[in-house]
Motif scaffolding. Structure first.
Motif, short mmCIF file in Angstrom:
data_model
loop_
_atom_site.label_atom_id
_atom_site.label_comp_id
_atom_site.label_asym_id
_atom_site.label_seq_id
_atom_site.Cartn_x
_atom_site.Cartn_y
_atom_site.Cartn_z
N ASN A 7 0.85 -1.18 0.00
CA ASN A 7 0.00 0.00 0.00
C ASN A 7 0.90 1.25 0.00
O ASN A 7 1.68 1.44 0.94
CB ASN A 7 -0.91 -0.04 1.24
N LYS A 8 0.77 2.07 -1.02
CA LYS A 8 1.61 3.27 -1.14
C LYS A 8 1.46 4.18 0.08
O LYS A 8 2.44 4.73 0.58
CB LYS A 8 1.24 4.04 -2.41
N GLU A 9 0.23 4.34 0.58
CA GLU A 9 -0.01 5.22 1.73
C GLU A 9 0.74 4.72 2.97
O GLU A 9 1.25 5.52 3.76
CB GLU A 9 -1.51 5.34 2.02
N LYS A 10 0.81 3.40 3.14
CA LYS A 10 1.53 2.86 4.30
C LYS A 10 3.04 3.09 4.18
O LYS A 10 3.71 3.40 5.16
CB LYS A 10 1.23 1.37 4.47
N VAL A 11 3.55 2.97 2.98
CA VAL A 11 4.98 3.24 2.78
C VAL A 11 5.26 4.73 3.01
O VAL A 11 6.27 5.09 3.61
CB VAL A 11 5.45 2.77 1.39
N LEU A 12 4.37 5.59 2.56
CA LEU A 12 4.51 7.03 2.84
C LEU A 12 4.52 7.31 4.34
O LEU A 12 5.30 8.13 4.83
CB LEU A 12 3.40 7.83 2.15
N GLU A 13 3.66 6.61 5.09
CA GLU A 13 3.64 6.76 6.55
C GLU A 13 4.96 6.31 7.16
O GLU A 13 5.45 6.90 8.11
CB GLU A 13 2.47 5.97 7.16
N SER A 14 5.53 5.23 6.61
CA SER A 14 6.83 4.75 7.09
C SER A 14 7.89 5.83 6.90
O SER A 14 8.70 6.08 7.79
CB SER A 14 7.25 3.49 6.32
N ILE A 15 7.87 6.47 5.75
CA ILE A 15 8.83 7.53 5.46
C ILE A 15 8.62 8.70 6.42
O ILE A 15 9.57 9.30 6.91
CB ILE A 15 8.73 7.98 3.99
N LYS A 16 7.36 9.00 6.71
CA LYS A 16 7.06 10.13 7.61
C LYS A 16 7.58 9.88 9.03
O LYS A 16 7.80 10.82 9.78
CB LYS A 16 5.57 10.41 7.61
N THR A 17 7.77 8.61 9.41
CA THR A 17 8.38 8.31 10.70
C THR A 17 9.79 8.89 10.76
O THR A 17 10.20 9.44 11.77
CB THR A 17 8.43 6.79 10.95
N LEU A 18 10.50 8.81 9.65
CA LEU A 18 11.86 9.35 9.58
C LEU A 18 11.87 10.84 9.24
O LEU A 18 12.64 11.61 9.81
CB LEU A 18 12.68 8.60 8.52
N PHE A 19 11.03 11.21 8.28
CA PHE A 19 11.01 12.58 7.77
C PHE A 19 9.58 13.10 7.69
O PHE A 19 8.94 13.02 6.64
CB PHE A 19 11.66 12.63 6.38
N PRO A 20 9.04 13.63 8.79
CA PRO A 20 7.62 14.01 8.84
C PRO A 20 7.19 15.06 7.82
O PRO A 20 6.04 15.09 7.40
CB PRO A 20 7.43 14.54 10.26
N ASN A 21 8.10 15.94 7.40
CA ASN A 21 7.73 17.03 6.50
C ASN A 21 8.13 16.79 5.06
O ASN A 21 8.00 17.68 4.22
CB ASN A 21 8.35 18.34 7.00
N SER A 22 8.62 15.63 4.76
CA SER A 22 9.11 15.35 3.41
C SER A 22 7.98 14.90 2.49
O SER A 22 7.14 14.09 2.86
CB SER A 22 10.18 14.26 3.47
N LEU A 23 7.98 15.44 1.29
CA LEU A 23 7.05 15.02 0.25
C LEU A 23 7.86 14.36 -0.86
O LEU A 23 8.45 15.05 -1.69
CB LEU A 23 6.28 16.22 -0.29
N PRO A 24 7.90 13.03 -0.87
CA PRO A 24 8.76 12.35 -1.84
C PRO A 24 8.26 12.46 -3.27
O PRO A 24 7.07 12.59 -3.52
CB PRO A 24 8.74 10.90 -1.37
N GLN A 25 9.19 12.43 -4.18
CA GLN A 25 8.87 12.33 -5.60
C GLN A 25 8.54 10.87 -5.88
O GLN A 25 9.08 9.98 -5.24
CB GLN A 25 10.06 12.77 -6.44
#
Length: 139
Positions: free
Chosen positions: A16-34
């Protein structure tokens, strides 16, 4: 201590893309990945989420997260620093995506993870100098 950070995470067709985005937000809460769409080995769809962070505030927040990691994880990173750093002072770490989704930072060796490249601010930009700075970062 750190010039910049860059990360990359793969979203496979079964994830699930949204879950992977949440994982990234654990490390970088303000990052918007490409997001880049590509194909896997068996022609399955794969998304690559990536970004480079060079804002001092976001780097400082990340360093604070590192300082709050449990002792065994920090000791493991310290023990592997020599092998995880290239000659230019780039430190390469991988964090487990599933654990990050749960808010836990665990360093792993497998590929199904959040791949992180940390450019250590070392002058001169040599591995020996960068290793000393990285040791202070994780002690």
């Amino acid at each position: 201590m750190i010039h910049n950070l860059s990360y990359r995470a793969f979203v496979y067709g079964t994830e699930n893309k949204e879950k992977v985005l949440e994982s990234i937000k654990t490390l970088f809460p303000n990052s918007l990945p490409q997001c880049e769409a590509t194909e896997g080995y068996y022609k399955n769809p794969v998304l690559i989420l990536s970004n480079k962070i060079d804002k001092k505030r976001e780097i400082k927040d990340f360093v604070e997260k590192l300082s709050k990691m449990n002792d065994p994880t920090r000791k493991r990173i310290l023990h592997q620093l020599e092998n995880k750093m290239d000659d230019s002072g780039n430190l390469f770490l991988r964090f487990d995506k599933q654990r990050a989704y749960q808010g836990d930072l665990k360093v792993v060796e497998h590929g199904d993870s959040i791949h992180l490249k940390i450019k250590i601010a070392a002058y001169p930009a040599k591995k020996k100098v960068a290793l000393e700075i990285a040791r202070k970062l994780f002690e």
